[in-house]
Design a protein around this motif. Structure first.
Motif, PDB file in Angstrom:
ATOM      1  N   ALA A   9       9.765 -15.759   1.890  1.00 56.57           N
ATOM      2  CA  ALA A   9       9.716 -16.440   0.342  1.00 56.57           C
ATOM      3  C   ALA A   9       9.816 -15.317  -0.713  1.00 56.57           C
ATOM      4  O   ALA A   9      10.703 -15.318  -1.910  1.00 56.57           O
ATOM      5  N   LYS A  10       9.473 -13.951  -0.498  1.00 54.38           N
ATOM      6  CA  LYS A  10       9.484 -13.056  -1.472  1.00 54.38           C
ATOM      7  C   LYS A  10      10.937 -12.521  -1.509  1.00 54.38           C
ATOM      8  O   LYS A  10      11.491 -12.248  -2.604  1.00 54.38           O
ATOM      9  N   GLU A  61       3.659 -14.108   8.701  1.00 56.09           N
ATOM     10  CA  GLU A  61       4.132 -12.847   7.923  1.00 56.09           C
ATOM     11  C   GLU A  61       5.649 -12.753   7.610  1.00 56.09           C
ATOM     12  O   GLU A  61       6.047 -12.698   6.408  1.00 56.09           O
ATOM     13  N   LEU A  62       6.634 -13.356   8.686  1.00 59.19           N
ATOM     14  CA  LEU A  62       7.972 -13.672   8.338  1.00 59.19           C
ATOM     15  C   LEU A  62       8.006 -14.682   7.346  1.00 59.19           C
ATOM     16  O   LEU A  62       8.986 -14.448   6.416  1.00 59.19           O
ATOM     17  N   VAL A  63       7.354 -15.763   7.210  1.00 62.83           N
ATOM     18  CA  VAL A  63       7.343 -16.893   6.052  1.00 62.83           C
ATOM     19  C   VAL A  63       7.329 -16.119   4.897  1.00 62.83           C
ATOM     20  O   VAL A  63       7.880 -16.499   3.808  1.00 62.83           O
ATOM     21  N   LYS A 122      -0.745 -14.381  18.358  1.00 61.39           N
ATOM     22  CA  LYS A 122       0.106 -13.375  17.624  1.00 61.39           C
ATOM     23  C   LYS A 122       1.204 -13.871  17.361  1.00 61.39           C
ATOM     24  O   LYS A 122       1.899 -13.532  16.248  1.00 61.39           O
ATOM     25  N   ALA A 123       1.855 -14.918  18.061  1.00 55.32           N
ATOM     26  CA  ALA A 123       3.119 -15.267  17.390  1.00 55.32           C
ATOM     27  C   ALA A 123       2.789 -16.160  16.170  1.00 55.32           C
ATOM     28  O   ALA A 123       3.928 -15.983  15.350  1.00 55.32           O
TER      29      ALA A 123
END
Length: 162
Positions: free
Chosen positions: A109-110, A103-105, A96-97
């Motif tokens: 980037a966006k 997802e955070l990375v 999960k981590a």
């Protein structure tokens, strides 16, 4: 002469002391003769019970040892089960981590691309040192930058980090 000796010996004797009356005692039971007693039978039963007692004590001691060994074995098995379940839970949490991290990375980037575009839109070269002392001009530029960031923030749609 023999009579004289007898009379002489009787005369030389001391008178007998008075005896105290003897208290009546319980009648003494007749003792059995040695031949009628059976001490060998008592000894034989003692010898028979001694090996039984020793064997029983050894068996009880062994059972106590085996019970304690079983207790420690059971405790070890329970500890292993708990350790195994903790490892499984830890693996699931790591997955999960890792997923949340990726997802955070991608989101970062966006946002980086959007921020670069927003910074390019700001007219930094037009800023001059003389204008930096002008408070009103700085405030207007700051308002423009804040408005632009608010637009970007609305377009990205930040979600709460809960």
């Amino acid at each position: 002469m023999a009579e004289a000796k007898k009379t002489a010996t009787k005369a030389t004797r001391k008178p007998a002391a008075k005896r105290k009356p003897v208290a009546k005692s319980k009648p003494v039971a007749k003792r059995k003769s040695v031949a009628t007693k059976k001490p060998a039978a008592k000894r034989a039963t003692a010898k028979k019970s001694t090996p039984d007692f020793v064997a029983n004590a050894q068996e009880t001691g062994r059972n106590v040892f085996l019970a304690s060994l079983g207790f420690y074995g059971k405790a070890y098995d329970q500890a292993q089960e708990q350790f195994g379940s903790l490892q499984k839970e830890l693996k699931a949490r790591r997955k999960k981590a890792d997923k949340a991290y990726m997802e955070l990375v991608t989101r970062g980037a966006k946002l980086e691309k959007v921020a670069k575009v927003a910074i390019d839109d700001i007219d930094l070269p037009k800023l001059e040192l003389e204008n930096l002392t002008d408070r009103k001009a700085l405030q207007t530029q700051l308002k423009k930058a804040k408005a632009r960031f608010e637009e970007l923030k609305g377009s990205v749609r930040f979600k709460s980090a809960a």
